[in-house]
Design an enzyme around this catalytic site. Structure first.
Site, PDB file in Angstrom:
ATOM      1  CB  VAL A   1       6.677 -36.956 -10.596  1.00 28.57           C
ATOM      2  CG1 VAL A   1       5.230 -37.416 -10.761  1.00 28.57           C
ATOM      3  CG2 VAL A   1       7.257 -37.450  -9.286  1.00 28.57           C
TER       4      VAL A   1
ATOM      5  NE  ARG B   1      13.494 -31.612 -16.548  1.00 27.42           N
ATOM      6  CZ  ARG B   1      13.968 -32.838 -16.617  1.00 27.42           C
ATOM      7  NH1 ARG B   1      15.231 -33.051 -16.967  1.00 27.42           N
ATOM      8  NH2 ARG B   1      13.215 -33.878 -16.344  1.00 27.42           N
TER       9      ARG B   1
ATOM     10  CB  CYS C   1       9.421 -39.569  -1.260  1.00 33.51           C
ATOM     11  SG  CYS C   1       8.946 -39.080  -2.935  1.00 33.51           S
TER      12      CYS C   1
END
Length: 414
Positions: free
Chosen positions: A7, A30, A256
């Site tokens: 996101v 990351r 989700c």
């Protein structure tokens, strides 16, 4: 931007086109990957990363004072299917220290949450943390907003710059500032929700609705399976009606749909309401992997043997292993005595081993098996064709196709 995952990164890249933007992620690996131009989620190409003005850091102290702080961190569930807010709470503590510096620099920051939560989390849980850490007063020294994320991993059509963004704010003035921020990066426009709680609720029911519809499809697949009737044949006929909803059966994983309904049911139970429909849908979908495993075992005449499972990610053509129900299916087949080999060209082998204890076999397509299951129809698999799949299957073996991607060529499908 706090959190640079599926996101946060696409949103940060979009915002950096119009505004000075800094991306913060506590995962040092990351940050190092992104600095090298590598996005392991494959949502952003190396070329877009290289061309972006987005600043990257793993240290909150390196973040300059800002007008907006956007939180896009995961909100998972625990082993008891209860909301785990620890990550968003930790992010709130981090933001609290940063808005203190922003206030000292003469700014009145707006903290926007995008993480999926049940109604009330932003104002009742996050706001007190922000106040405690910063020493500032919410609604005076800083303000709250909520804009639910709508990122669909692997979807190149409904991207952040094209979708309608739901926005909300603590005051009408804050709402307009947030609407202008998001309106500057999407051609899909913004929808001004009536309140922060309404925006939180809208997000959580979007995924709960899909979960319930898929649960119905999974249940009818189980019913028709007892009749030796293909659910795909039934759906092909039913979908000729103009208002028939185009859902299909399958394994419901990902971050989700398989998670968010538990946030809503948790809050409902806190309020004294028994969320029968929501939890019934979750029960059906959570049990689907075991049911498929048992059906495959029965299709083999309960004979144990070698099995090849093709695809481990939660959906096709993405590397996302979060909440993969294929892992549950592998566990069930293993428990029934099958020697299971797993192959997936998109999944990260180290992550598969860490998350599920599964070893991905790169040479799996060089052998034959008693049972071959196309679990996730990645484009690479579909391009192989039915004959290649049949060649992977021993004489007398079973070729299974979970989603009907082989056009009826399999011996078993839902």
């Amino acid at each position: 931007m706090i959190g640079l995952g599926y996101v946060g990164l696409p949103l940060a890249i979009a915002l950096a086109k119009r505004f000075g933007t800094t991306g913060l992620d506590v995962d040092a690996v990351r940050i190092a990957e992104l600095e090298r131009g590598l996005d392991r989620t494959r949502e952003i190409t190396p070329e877009r990363l290289a061309a972006s003005s987005l600043k990257l850091t793993g240290d909150p102290k390196n973040c300059p004072p800002a007008d907006f702080y956007i939180v896009t961190v995961p909100t998972p569930i625990d082993n008891n299917n209860r909301p785990d807010l620890s990550i968003v709470e930790a992010a709130s503590r981090t933001v609290g220290s940063m808005i203190e510096r922003a206030s000292a620099a003469g700014r009145t920051p707006i903290v926007i949450y995008e993480s999926t939560v049940y109604p009330g989390v932003t104002e009742d849980i996050c706001a007190p943390i922000l106040e405690q850490v910063s020493g500032l007063e919410c609604g005076t020294d800083f303000f709250l907003a909520y804009s639910p994320e709508r990122i669909n991993p692997g979807d190149r059509e409904h991207t952040i710059d094209k979708i309608t963004k739901v926005v909300s704010g603590q005051t009408p003035e804050v709402l307009e500032e947030v609407a202008q921020l998001y309106g500057a990066i999407t051609s899909g426009g913004v929808f001004r929700a009536a309140s922060i709680k309404a925006a939180e609720a809208a997000k959580v029911i979007e995924n709960a609705q899909r979960d319930i519809n898929i649960a119905f499809m999974n249940e009818i697949a189980q019913i028709f399976g007892r009749m030796d009737l293909s659910v795909w044949d039934v759906l092909e006929a039913a979908r000729t009606k103009w208002n028939f909803l185009p859902f299909g059966p399958g394994l419901v994983g990902g971050h989700c749909i398989g998670v968010d309904p538990y946030y809503l049911s948790h809050r409902a139970e806190e309020l004294g309401h028994d969320p029968k429909v929501i939890l019934a849908g979750r029960g059906v979908n959570d049990s689907m992997a075991d049911w498929v495993g048992e059906r495959l075992h029965a299709a083999r005449g309960a004979a144990k043997g070698t099995a090849l499972v093709l695809g481990l990610t939660f959906k096709e053509d993405v590397p996302d292993l979060r909440n993969s129900k294929v892992a549950d299916l592998v566990a069930r087949l293993t428990g029934l005595g099958h020697d299971v080999t797993v192959h997936d060209p998109h999944a990260d082998a180290a992550e598969a081993l860490q998350e599920y204890g599964l070893t991905l076999d790169e040479t799996a397509l060089d052998r034959q098996y008693d049972l071959v299951l196309l679990a996730v129809p990645h484009r690479e698999y579909v391009a192989m064709g039915a004959a290649r799949f049949r060649g992977l299957t021993n004489s007398g073996g079973t070729l299974a196709d979970l989603k009907g991607a082989l056009g009826g060529a399999a011996d078993w499908t839902l």
